[in-house]
Design an enzyme around this catalytic site. Structure first.
Site, PDB file in Angstrom:
ATOM      1  N   TYR A 113       0.876  -1.188   0.000  1.00  0.00           N
ATOM      2  CA  TYR A 113       0.000   0.000   0.000  1.00  0.00           C
ATOM      3  C   TYR A 113       0.910   1.234   0.000  1.00  0.00           C
ATOM      4  O   TYR A 113       2.111   1.097  -0.290  1.00  0.00           O
ATOM      5  CB  TYR A 113      -0.885  -0.124   1.251  1.00  0.00           C
ATOM      6  CG  TYR A 113      -2.109   0.750   1.271  1.00  0.00           C
ATOM      7  CD1 TYR A 113      -2.372   1.566   2.365  1.00  0.00           C
ATOM      8  CD2 TYR A 113      -3.017   0.749   0.215  1.00  0.00           C
ATOM      9  CE1 TYR A 113      -3.488   2.361   2.417  1.00  0.00           C
ATOM     10  CE2 TYR A 113      -4.147   1.544   0.260  1.00  0.00           C
ATOM     11  CZ  TYR A 113      -4.376   2.362   1.356  1.00  0.00           C
ATOM     12  OH  TYR A 113      -5.489   3.149   1.400  1.00  0.00           O
ATOM     13  N   LYS A 168     -19.065 -20.161 -13.194  1.00  0.00           N
ATOM     14  CA  LYS A 168     -18.020 -20.188 -14.240  1.00  0.00           C
ATOM     15  C   LYS A 168     -16.678 -19.812 -13.621  1.00  0.00           C
ATOM     16  O   LYS A 168     -15.657 -20.428 -13.899  1.00  0.00           O
ATOM     17  CB  LYS A 168     -18.361 -19.197 -15.362  1.00  0.00           C
ATOM     18  CG  LYS A 168     -19.662 -19.487 -16.118  1.00  0.00           C
ATOM     19  CD  LYS A 168     -19.502 -20.526 -17.202  1.00  0.00           C
ATOM     20  CE  LYS A 168     -20.822 -20.807 -17.893  1.00  0.00           C
ATOM     21  NZ  LYS A 168     -20.720 -21.770 -18.992  1.00  0.00           N
TER      22      LYS A 168
HETATM   23  O1  LMR Z   1     -23.713 -22.684 -18.370  1.00  0.00           O
HETATM   24  C1  LMR Z   1     -23.670 -23.834 -18.855  1.00  0.00           C
HETATM   25  O2  LMR Z   1     -23.835 -24.871 -18.197  1.00  0.00           O
HETATM   26  C2  LMR Z   1     -23.395 -24.056 -20.307  1.00  0.00           C
HETATM   27  C3  LMR Z   1     -23.758 -22.905 -21.206  1.00  0.00           C
HETATM   28  O3  LMR Z   1     -22.915 -21.810 -21.044  1.00  0.00           O
HETATM   29  C4  LMR Z   1     -25.207 -22.522 -21.164  1.00  0.00           C
HETATM   30  O4  LMR Z   1     -25.470 -21.305 -21.253  1.00  0.00           O
HETATM   31  O5  LMR Z   1     -26.027 -23.433 -21.071  1.00  0.00           O
HETATM   32 MG    MG Z   2     -23.912 -19.970 -21.258  1.00  0.00          MG
END
Ligand code: LMR
Ligand code: MG
Ligand code: NAD
Length: 472
Positions: A113, A168
């Site tokens: 920092y 994700k």
């Molecule tokens: O999100 C998922 O499981 C896969 C894909 O990106 C979706 O939109 O179905």
């Molecule tokens: Mg998707």
């Protein structure tokens, strides 16, 4: 009665009077109603009262509700609490940010920092490329959505999209050690989305676009690819296409058909459907028939959606018209990237021998595997709870791992094909069968193979800005 919205797992806290009932009787009662007790936690025991948490899974939606409603029939049993394991996992979100080193004293503080951090800032000011070596940029990806096409749930908006985007980010980290952060934008205006993503780009080494509906997603991705010097990758298009291609190559080996001789029906001509059709055309499929809400897409018609006119002019060479049901007659392959429950058993029965059915809509596939497993050659879905999961989770972690490690300016066609081949090569001919055409996301070989193949493709096509040590 609280609905579990199709949930198949619950934790019931039961208080039992041991003078009135035995646990075995309770377990049998639950079992007779389709409940499988997968975990038992004793919370409290006293002279004649025992409190237990029972984790129960069921195979069909609605069974949990029936079990809960029938608990009062059990003598000496009181239902104290109900918790949904999935919702428990989401309490407070699924990811966190953690410092790499602890700050234990004022000396540490003065380095991470003010004042010493200023020296690092000025070094990057002098040479912006140092952002890669001195900030999180080199290992961090933004998972960006506007919530307009979340799974198959449709336009549920940015707040409701967060659980998917956090998921994700978890998968990026677990499978490829990529630090990913969910960014859900409260706008569905193309210009605002592009402006917003460009504005946040300095802190990221790549942009993973997710669940942005077509046709806007095509312009958004295309313009960002040209205006940013980091990889921009619409996962629903390209992640899906990569895995689909690998899965189809494998499935065709199982049913002993060749890619140039099969008729493919693609249902759902949106982001995923168009990208998957493109990679199949490039791979040699000569007859694709696309179907969307208005039926079979044909060059004999003019559509409001410009992508449909593009698509109709490059597919359906026999100028078929009609419904999905009519398209399915005699088809060898069905690829569903549309909506749940729209395909019927009789549609599959009308296909050619040993049909390949990839019902990839999420969370509910176009048809459930158990409805047709006796009449298909190969069945696959996008879900994690059935065999043959054709899901972009097999692609996005590894392909970004590679792109980040060689500091690629983009993820191009060659890198995508290399990724698909790496997935396909992760299954041997001996291993492959109708229930195993695509490796599991937990197969650690996949990311390693993919990283190697994709880096080599990036180096060969001159989009890499760094040569990792093992490639020098
Ligand atoms: O999100 C998922 O499981 C896969 C894909 O990106 C979706 O939109 O179905
Ligand atoms: Mg998707
Ligand atoms: N398994 C995977 O890895 C994976 C990857 C991406 C998308 N998907 C799934 O594919 C579906 C589409 O995703 P997308 O990102 O392409 O969305 P999108 O909104 O871009 O495209 C969906 C398309 O399906 C069409 N459609 C909707 N209902 C239909 C019906 N009843 N009959 C025919 N067409 C219909 C829409 O008109 C649209 O053209 C979703 O269910 C999504 O979960 C799965």
């Amino acid at each position: 009665m609280k609905s579990f919205m199709g949930g198949k797992s619950v934790i019931l806290r039961l208080e039992m009077d041991t003078e009135k009932t035995k646990f075995g009787e309770v377990a049998a009662f639950i079992g007779q109603r389709g409940g499988d007790i997968v975990a038992i936690d004793v919370i409290q025991t006293s002279k004649n009262i025992t409190v237990r948490d029972l984790t129960i899974t069921v195979s069909e939606s609605g069974q949990i509700e029936k079990i809960i409603e029938s608990i009062p029939q059990l003598p000496g049993v009181k239902l104290v609490n109900i918790s949904d394991r999935t919702f428990l996992l989401h309490l407070g979100g699924k990811i966190s940010v953690s410092p790499k080193t602890p700050i234990q004293n004022r000396d540490d503080l003065s380095r991470v920092y003010t004042p010493d951090v200023a020296r690092v800032c000025l070094a990057i000011k002098e040479d912006q490329k140092k952002a890669y070596s001195l900030t999180i940029k080199r290992n961090t990806v933004a998972v960006v959505s506007d919530g307009s096409a979340v799974l198959g749930l449709g336009n549920i908006g940015p707040y409701a999209a967060m659980p998917v985007m956090e998921g994700k980010a978890m998968l990026f980290k677990q499978f490829a050690d990529v630090d990913a952060f969910p960014i859900c934008l409260d706008t569905q205006d193309t210009e605002e989305i592009i402006r917003s993503i460009k504005a946040i780009a300095p802190g990221f080494g790549g942009i993973n676009l997710e669940d942005i509906s077509s046709p806007r997603c095509f312009e958004i991705e295309e313009r960002l690819r040209h205006e940013l010097d980091i990889p921009v990758f619409h996962d629903d298009q390209h992640g899906t296409a990569v895995v689909l291609y690998a899965g189809l190559i494998s499935a065709l080996k199982v049913v002993n058909k060749s890619i140039g001789n099969v008729r493919v029906v693609v249902c759902g001509i949106g982001a995923a459907g168009i990208a998957c059709s493109k990679i199949l055309m490039a791979a040699g499929v000569k007859e694709i028939v696309g179907v969307d809400r208005e039926g079979i897409l044909t060059a004999d018609r003019e559509y409001e959606n410009p992508m449909w006119n593009w698509y109709a002019s490059r597919t359906n060479p026999g100028r078929k018209s009609g419904t999905l049901q009519e398209a399915m007659v005699g088809a060898d392959v069905f690829i569903g990237l549309s909506a749940g429950g729209i395909l019927k058993r009789e549609d599959v029965a009308s296909m050619a021998s040993d049909p390949i059915v990839f019902a990839m809509a999420n969370p509910t596939p176009e048809i459930m595997p158990q409805e047709v497993e006796d009449i298909v050659g190969v069945m696959a879905t996008g879900r994690s709870d059935f065999p043959n999961q054709i899901n972009n989770v097999l692609c996005f972690p590894g392909i970004f791992r590679a792109a980040l490690d060689c500091r690629a300016t983009e993820i191009n066609e060659e890198m995508k094909l290399a990724a698909a081949e790496a997935i396909a090569d992760s299954i041997s001919d001996e291993e492959r069968d109708r229930f195993y055409i695509i490796p599991s996301p937990f197969n650690t070989k996949v990311v390693k193979k993919m990283r190697d193949a994709v880096i080599k493709a990036a180096l060969a096509t001159n989009v890499a800005r760094r040569v990792p040590r093992e490639y020098r």
